[in-house]
Every structure is written in structure tokens, then in C-alpha cells.
Motif scaffolding. Structure first.
Motif, PDB file in Angstrom:
ATOM      1  N   PHE A 101       0.996  -1.199  -0.450  1.00 22.55           N
ATOM      2  CA  PHE A 101       0.027  -0.202  -0.343  1.00 22.55           C
ATOM      3  C   PHE A 101       0.481   0.960   0.081  1.00 22.55           C
ATOM      4  N   CYS A 102       1.622   1.117   0.905  1.00 23.12           N
ATOM      5  CA  CYS A 102       2.474   2.453   0.983  1.00 23.12           C
ATOM      6  C   CYS A 102       3.559   3.046  -0.719  1.00 23.12           C
ATOM      7  N   GLU A 103       4.349   1.385  -0.633  1.00 21.68           N
ATOM      8  CA  GLU A 103       4.610   1.587  -2.086  1.00 21.68           C
ATOM      9  C   GLU A 103       4.571   1.902  -2.782  1.00 21.68           C
ATOM     10  N   LYS A 104       2.739   1.682  -3.646  1.00 17.71           N
ATOM     11  CA  LYS A 104       2.029   2.281  -4.350  1.00 17.71           C
ATOM     12  C   LYS A 104       1.518   4.063  -4.097  1.00 17.71           C
ATOM     13  N   ALA A 105       1.564   4.747  -2.712  1.00 19.18           N
ATOM     14  CA  ALA A 105       1.042   5.444  -2.703  1.00 19.18           C
ATOM     15  C   ALA A 105       2.338   6.236  -3.392  1.00 19.18           C
ATOM     16  N   PHE A 106       3.403   5.848  -2.338  1.00 15.28           N
ATOM     17  CA  PHE A 106       4.834   7.124  -1.878  1.00 15.28           C
ATOM     18  C   PHE A 106       5.611   7.131  -4.177  1.00 15.28           C
ATOM     19  N   ARG A 107       5.169   6.278  -4.783  1.00 24.44           N
ATOM     20  CA  ARG A 107       4.837   6.307  -6.429  1.00 24.44           C
ATOM     21  C   ARG A 107       3.684   7.138  -7.132  1.00 24.44           C
ATOM     22  N   GLU A 108       2.526   6.806  -6.689  1.00 21.58           N
ATOM     23  CA  GLU A 108       1.878   8.097  -7.234  1.00 21.58           C
ATOM     24  C   GLU A 108       2.984   9.794  -7.030  1.00 21.58           C
ATOM     25  N   LEU A 109       2.719   9.482  -5.173  1.00 23.84           N
ATOM     26  CA  LEU A 109       3.159  11.076  -5.183  1.00 23.84           C
ATOM     27  C   LEU A 109       4.226  11.442  -5.803  1.00 23.84           C
ATOM     28  N   PHE A 110       5.311  10.712  -6.182  1.00 23.10           N
ATOM     29  CA  PHE A 110       6.826  10.529  -6.373  1.00 23.10           C
ATOM     30  C   PHE A 110       6.518  11.076  -7.643  1.00 23.10           C
ATOM     31  N   GLN A 111       5.952  10.080  -8.487  1.00 20.77           N
ATOM     32  CA  GLN A 111       4.788  10.441 -10.300  1.00 20.77           C
ATOM     33  C   GLN A 111       4.841  11.974 -10.471  1.00 20.77           C
ATOM     34  N   GLU A 112       3.903  12.828  -9.401  1.00 23.84           N
ATOM     35  CA  GLU A 112       3.806  14.371  -9.574  1.00 23.84           C
ATOM     36  C   GLU A 112       4.930  14.528  -8.958  1.00 23.84           C
ATOM     37  N   THR A 113       4.929  14.802  -8.544  1.00 22.97           N
ATOM     38  CA  THR A 113       6.320  15.703  -8.009  1.00 22.97           C
ATOM     39  C   THR A 113       7.244  15.713  -8.839  1.00 22.97           C
ATOM     40  N   ALA A 114       8.086  14.608  -9.284  1.00 17.59           N
ATOM     41  CA  ALA A 114       9.101  15.194 -10.675  1.00 17.59           C
ATOM     42  C   ALA A 114       8.543  15.048 -11.835  1.00 17.59           C
ATOM     43  N   GLU A 115       6.802  14.990 -12.395  1.00 12.26           N
ATOM     44  CA  GLU A 115       6.142  15.899 -13.486  1.00 12.26           C
ATOM     45  C   GLU A 115       6.175  17.609 -12.724  1.00 12.26           C
ATOM     46  N   LEU A 116       6.771  18.059 -12.458  1.00  9.74           N
ATOM     47  CA  LEU A 116       7.254  19.386 -11.660  1.00  9.74           C
ATOM     48  C   LEU A 116       8.045  20.017 -12.109  1.00  9.74           C
ATOM     49  N   VAL A 117       8.865  18.757 -12.281  1.00  7.85           N
ATOM     50  CA  VAL A 117       9.854  19.528 -13.078  1.00  7.85           C
ATOM     51  C   VAL A 117      10.085  19.872 -14.091  1.00  7.85           C
TER      52      VAL A 117
END
Length: 256
Positions: free
Chosen positions: A82-98
């Protein structure tokens, strides 16, 4: 006849002076045009580079975050998937901020809050390891945004870590070039428009080799560029950033 000649000479001198002023004005206008054109050209190149460079950068950040979380999260945990999926989704969004042109401080604050909200749901003592890794990854992305100059937060800048400062490099590349009245005067003048060697000579009162010596200091440290071998001089991003830094330091000193 002498009076007529004198009047004619006066008229000619006035006309010549008027022409000189007009030429000077045109030269200054043209110089400013070249400065703007040069800046637009540089910004255009940077924009094109950013477009071609951002997608692979975003892909790399996503893969890096996914791999690090997968290998470094606590292995024996019922919440791991559960946590790995949540972190992956969050970092997908933050990476796209770049990939954006500009990231607001409020946006970064919202993602920090999301991390904190996820942390509140932690049930196991081992969760601290995973959240520590997630926080480090997020701050790594924020640091990249800073280096790309797409994110800036003045409040955070006040708390900036100075442990990474390399004194020798800082003195050689920043302090020494501006630790001179004439060089600082030239840098300040170039922040407004490009200048020729003659104009810088008139501005500083330096001649020939003396002026060249000080210009060389600015050229070698990348604060100033010369358009061509005998062209005028323009300030670089590094030179302008240095002036901005000095301005902030001066403002803080004046407040005390």
C-alpha cells in the motif's frame, strides 16, 4: 563677411553636435536592442534545451524514486504494498513538476503536507525508515528544481544549509572577481546594457592594460562574455546572479 563666416561656423558646430548626439542615441538604442535580442536568443536556446531535456529527466526521476523505494523500504511489513504504491504515485506527480516552467512555493508546501498526512497513518515502528527515505527523495527533487531555477522560496533560503560551501572555490570564482570597485562598477553597468571597451574605460577611468586586466578577471570567472574578438561585453547569468546575491546581502546589512 567675417560675421557671416562666424555664424556659419557656429551653425555647423551646432549641427555637428546635434548629429553626434543623434548618433550616440542611435548607438545606445541599437546596443539595447542587441542586448535584448541576445537575451531572447539565449532564452530561446534554453527553452528548447529544457523541452528536449525535461521528459527524460522526469522519466529518470520516476524510475529512480520507484527503484529506491522498492529496494530500501522495510521488507517485512504488511503495509508495504500500500505504502509503496502511495509513494510511487506521489513521486510521479512531484517529478512532473520538474517539467514545468515554474514551481510555486505553495505547491511544494502542499506536497510536504501530503507526506505528513501519510506519515500520520503509520502504524508500525518500522514506518520511520520508509518515511525518512521518502522525505529524502522528495527533498532531492526539490533541490533539482532549485538548481534548474524553476523553484525559489525566500523563507527556505533563510534556513539554507551552508555546510556545502567550498571556501577556496567560492573565493576564487565569486569573491575575488567582485572584490574590486572597478570590476563591481563594470558588472553593475553591464547588468543594464552591453558596453564597449571604450565605454568601460570611460566608466572606470582605467586605460589599456589596466582595464584589460580587470576585464580578464570577469571573463575568466564567467561573469562577463565578449560577443566576438573585438565586440562589446555583456553580463552572464552567473554575473547577474552574483549581483542579485550581493544586493540581498547589502539589503540585510542595511536593515541592522
Amino acid at each position: 563677411m567675417e560675421t557671416a563666416n562666424e555664424n556659419s561656423e557656429i551653425y555647423c558646430r551646432e549641427e555637428l553636435h546635434s548629429i553626434k548626439e543623434e548618433v550616440t542615441s542611435l548607438r545606445n538604442d541599437f546596443s539595447r536592442f542587441l542586448q535584448r535580442a541576445n537575451q531572447q536568443h539565449i532564452e530561446g536556446i534554453i527553452g528548447e534545451m529544457r523541452k528536449s531535456f525535461m521528459k527524460p529527466m522526469v522519466d529518470y526521476l520516476c524510475e529512480d524514486a520507484s527503484e529506491r523505494m522498492h529496494t530500501r523500504m522495510t521488507a517485512e511489513c504488511g503495509m508495504r504494498e500500500f505504502c509503496e504504491k502511495a509513494f510511487r504515485e506521489l513521486f510521479q506527480e512531484t517529478a512532473e513538476l520538474v517539467g514545468r516552467g515554474k514551481v510555486e512555493a505553495e505547491t511544494i508546501k502542499l506536497y510536504r503536507n501530503r507526506l505528513e498526512e501519510l506519515k500520520k497513518e503509520a502504524k508500525s515502528p518500522n514506518c520511520s525508515k520508509c518515511f525518512s527515505e521518502a522525505t529524502n527523495l522528495f527533498e532531492k527533487q526539490v533541490k533539482l528544481m532549485r538548481s534548474l531555477q524553476i523553484y525559489e522560496d525566500r523563507e527556505e533560503d533563510k534556513k539554507i544549509d551552508i555546510s556545502g560551501i567550498e571556501p577556496e572555490k567560492l573565493v576564487t570564482e565569486v569573491c575575488e572577481p567582485v572584490a574590486n570597485r572597478q570590476r563591481l562598477l563594470m558588472l553593475k553597468a553591464l547588468s543594464g546594457e552591453s558596453k564597449t571597451f571604450s565605454e568601460l574605460s570611460k566608466l572606470t577611468g582605467l586605460r589599456g592594460g589596466n582595464l584589460l586586466f580587470h576585464l580578464q578577471k570577469l571573463l575568466e570567472t564567467g561573469m562577463v562574455l565578449q560577443r566576438n574578438e573585438r565586440g562589446d561585453y555583456i553580463i552572464t547569468r552567473k554575473g547577474y546572479s552574483t549581483l542579485q546575491g550581493l544586493s540581498r546581502i547589502y539589503s540585510e546589512i542595511e536593515k541592522e
